[in-house]
Scaffold this motif. Structure first.
Motif, PDB file in Angstrom:
ATOM      1  N   LYS A   3       0.814  -1.211   0.000  1.00  0.00           N
ATOM      2  CA  LYS A   3       0.000   0.000   0.000  1.00  0.00           C
ATOM      3  C   LYS A   3       0.850   1.264   0.000  1.00  0.00           C
ATOM      4  N   ALA A   4       2.087   1.147   0.527  1.00  0.00           N
ATOM      5  CA  ALA A   4       2.941   2.329   0.651  1.00  0.00           C
ATOM      6  C   ALA A   4       4.336   2.028   0.114  1.00  0.00           C
ATOM      7  N   VAL A   5       4.940   3.059  -0.466  1.00  0.00           N
ATOM      8  CA  VAL A   5       6.314   2.978  -0.931  1.00  0.00           C
ATOM      9  C   VAL A   5       7.071   4.127  -0.282  1.00  0.00           C
ATOM     10  N   ILE A   6       8.182   3.781   0.355  1.00  0.00           N
ATOM     11  CA  ILE A   6       8.992   4.779   1.047  1.00  0.00           C
ATOM     12  C   ILE A   6      10.357   4.834   0.366  1.00  0.00           C
ATOM     13  N   PHE A   7      10.760   6.049   0.045  1.00  0.00           N
ATOM     14  CA  PHE A   7      12.037   6.273  -0.618  1.00  0.00           C
ATOM     15  C   PHE A   7      13.054   6.885   0.340  1.00  0.00           C
ATOM     16  N   ASP A   8      14.273   6.401   0.262  1.00  0.00           N
ATOM     17  CA  ASP A   8      15.420   7.114   0.805  1.00  0.00           C
ATOM     18  C   ASP A   8      15.679   8.269  -0.163  1.00  0.00           C
ATOM     19  N   MET A   9      16.442   9.282   0.256  1.00  0.00           N
ATOM     20  CA  MET A   9      16.700  10.418  -0.629  1.00  0.00           C
ATOM     21  C   MET A   9      18.094  10.367  -1.249  1.00  0.00           C
ATOM     22  N   ASP A  10      19.119  10.486  -0.411  1.00  0.00           N
ATOM     23  CA  ASP A  10      20.493  10.636  -0.893  1.00  0.00           C
ATOM     24  C   ASP A  10      20.976   9.358  -1.573  1.00  0.00           C
ATOM     25  N   GLY A  11      21.320   9.474  -2.835  1.00  0.00           N
ATOM     26  CA  GLY A  11      21.795   8.332  -3.585  1.00  0.00           C
ATOM     27  C   GLY A  11      20.688   7.521  -4.225  1.00  0.00           C
ATOM     28  N   THR A  12      19.468   7.685  -3.742  1.00  0.00           N
ATOM     29  CA  THR A  12      18.329   6.962  -4.292  1.00  0.00           C
ATOM     30  C   THR A  12      17.536   7.862  -5.235  1.00  0.00           C
ATOM     31  N   LEU A  13      17.207   9.067  -4.782  1.00  0.00           N
ATOM     32  CA  LEU A  13      16.443  10.014  -5.599  1.00  0.00           C
ATOM     33  C   LEU A  13      17.316  11.122  -6.188  1.00  0.00           C
ATOM     34  N   VAL A  14      18.252  11.612  -5.402  1.00  0.00           N
ATOM     35  CA  VAL A  14      19.146  12.681  -5.867  1.00  0.00           C
ATOM     36  C   VAL A  14      20.595  12.264  -5.660  1.00  0.00           C
ATOM     37  N   ASP A  15      21.441  12.761  -6.545  1.00  0.00           N
ATOM     38  CA  ASP A  15      22.845  12.361  -6.541  1.00  0.00           C
ATOM     39  C   ASP A  15      23.672  13.252  -5.608  1.00  0.00           C
ATOM     40  N   THR A  16      23.272  13.306  -4.353  1.00  0.00           N
ATOM     41  CA  THR A  16      23.993  14.120  -3.373  1.00  0.00           C
ATOM     42  C   THR A  16      25.270  13.453  -2.898  1.00  0.00           C
ATOM     43  N   GLU A  17      25.335  12.156  -2.971  1.00  0.00           N
ATOM     44  CA  GLU A  17      26.518  11.458  -2.457  1.00  0.00           C
ATOM     45  C   GLU A  17      27.761  11.802  -3.271  1.00  0.00           C
ATOM     46  N   ARG A  18      27.625  11.950  -4.582  1.00  0.00           N
ATOM     47  CA  ARG A  18      28.743  12.363  -5.437  1.00  0.00           C
ATOM     48  C   ARG A  18      29.250  13.734  -5.007  1.00  0.00           C
ATOM     49  N   LEU A  19      28.325  14.642  -4.739  1.00  0.00           N
ATOM     50  CA  LEU A  19      28.704  15.993  -4.304  1.00  0.00           C
ATOM     51  C   LEU A  19      29.312  15.954  -2.905  1.00  0.00           C
ATOM     52  N   GLY A  20      28.746  15.130  -2.050  1.00  0.00           N
ATOM     53  CA  GLY A  20      29.252  15.020  -0.683  1.00  0.00           C
ATOM     54  C   GLY A  20      30.688  14.532  -0.640  1.00  0.00           C
ATOM     55  N   ILE A  21      31.015  13.559  -1.453  1.00  0.00           N
ATOM     56  CA  ILE A  21      32.383  13.035  -1.479  1.00  0.00           C
ATOM     57  C   ILE A  21      33.362  14.135  -1.881  1.00  0.00           C
ATOM     58  N   LYS A  22      33.015  14.886  -2.921  1.00  0.00           N
ATOM     59  CA  LYS A  22      33.881  15.993  -3.362  1.00  0.00           C
ATOM     60  C   LYS A  22      34.019  17.043  -2.257  1.00  0.00           C
ATOM     61  N   ALA A  23      32.916  17.349  -1.591  1.00  0.00           N
ATOM     62  CA  ALA A  23      32.931  18.381  -0.546  1.00  0.00           C
ATOM     63  C   ALA A  23      33.734  17.945   0.676  1.00  0.00           C
ATOM     64  N   TRP A  24      33.605  16.673   1.084  1.00  0.00           N
ATOM     65  CA  TRP A  24      34.392  16.175   2.216  1.00  0.00           C
ATOM     66  C   TRP A  24      35.881  16.296   1.917  1.00  0.00           C
ATOM     67  N   LYS A  25      36.280  15.876   0.712  1.00  0.00           N
ATOM     68  CA  LYS A  25      37.705  15.908   0.357  1.00  0.00           C
ATOM     69  C   LYS A  25      38.221  17.337   0.280  1.00  0.00           C
ATOM     70  N   ALA A  26      37.462  18.226  -0.338  1.00  0.00           N
ATOM     71  CA  ALA A  26      37.887  19.624  -0.474  1.00  0.00           C
ATOM     72  C   ALA A  26      37.941  20.316   0.885  1.00  0.00           C
ATOM     73  N   GLY A  27      36.916  20.095   1.707  1.00  0.00           N
ATOM     74  CA  GLY A  27      36.874  20.733   3.023  1.00  0.00           C
ATOM     75  C   GLY A  27      38.011  20.285   3.920  1.00  0.00           C
ATOM     76  N   ALA A  28      38.276  18.998   3.954  1.00  0.00           N
ATOM     77  CA  ALA A  28      39.373  18.473   4.772  1.00  0.00           C
ATOM     78  C   ALA A  28      40.703  18.994   4.265  1.00  0.00           C
ATOM     79  N   ALA A  29      40.899  18.981   2.944  1.00  0.00           N
ATOM     80  CA  ALA A  29      42.165  19.440   2.365  1.00  0.00           C
ATOM     81  C   ALA A  29      42.428  20.912   2.679  1.00  0.00           C
ATOM     82  N   GLU A  30      41.399  21.741   2.604  1.00  0.00           N
ATOM     83  CA  GLU A  30      41.548  23.162   2.921  1.00  0.00           C
ATOM     84  C   GLU A  30      42.033  23.372   4.347  1.00  0.00           C
ATOM     85  N   LEU A  31      41.647  22.459   5.225  1.00  0.00           N
ATOM     86  CA  LEU A  31      42.032  22.569   6.630  1.00  0.00           C
ATOM     87  C   LEU A  31      43.305  21.784   6.951  1.00  0.00           C
TER      88      LEU A  31
END
Length: 186
Positions: A3-31
């Motif tokens: 009767k119901a379908v539940i979606f995860d968001m990150d990596g399932t509906l939107v490609d935020t994980e690709r952006l997150g990986i880049k941001a983690w690496k850039a943020g850590a490197a800057e520091l």
């Protein structure tokens, strides 16, 4: 009967994980810190408190963990404005489920403000009957609490629910909830 379908968001509906990986690496490197893929992949599907605990343990400093997280978030939020992409077939899948009369909900470890921003940017936010986010539960994935709360909000039992997930811990949470699940390939 489902009767119901539940979606995860990150990596399932939107490609935020690709952006997150880049941001983690850039943020850590800057520091002046290195952060490898194995550590970043531990964050996928987890709530902010869980991520902070992993970072604190890895770097041995709460202050370092917080600084890296803050810088990563600033970089990621800028990237989302121009580079956020909807996963192929996500909108069509949701539209077909709604047209067929299924209850459609969202259960994400992300914070509500982040989920709303990201899903509005790709035109999906208003399609969900219910939205359950990381701050709506005490225990994050792989605990099934987020999916159980989403089911409660949808008014459906686990055996009436199908979950779409992409991460190992998300699939584990779905399995432990008693719902059926489909793992979406990254």
């Amino acid at each position: 009967m489902i009767k119901a379908v539940i979606f995860d968001m990150d990596g399932t509906l939107v490609d935020t994980e690709r952006l997150g990986i880049k941001a983690w690496k850039a943020g850590a490197a800057e520091l002046g810190f290195a952060i490898d893929d194995a550590l970043i992949h531990q964050f996928i599907g987890r709530t902010l408190p869980d991520v902070m605990e992993i970072l604190d343990e890895h770097y041995g400093s709460c202050e370092t963990a917080e600084a890296i997280y803050r810088r990563h978030r600033e970089i990621r939020d800028e990237m989302v404005k121009t580079d956020l992409e909807l996963k192929a077939g996500a909108a069509e899948c949701i539209d077909e489920l709604l047209a067929a009369g299924y209850h459609v909900g969202l259960a994400t470890s992300s914070r509500h403000v982040t989920a709303e921003r990201n899903l509005k940017m790709v035109g999906l936010f208003d399609k969900f009957e219910t939205v359950t986010c990381g701050e709506d539960v005490v225990h994050g994935k792989p605990d099934p609490e987020c999916f159980l709360e989403a089911m409660k909000r949808e008014g459906c039992r686990p055996e009436e629910t199908l979950v779409f997930e992409d991460s190992d811990i998300g699939v584990e949470a779905a399995r432990r909830s008693g719902a059926g699940y489909i793992r979406v390939k990254l």
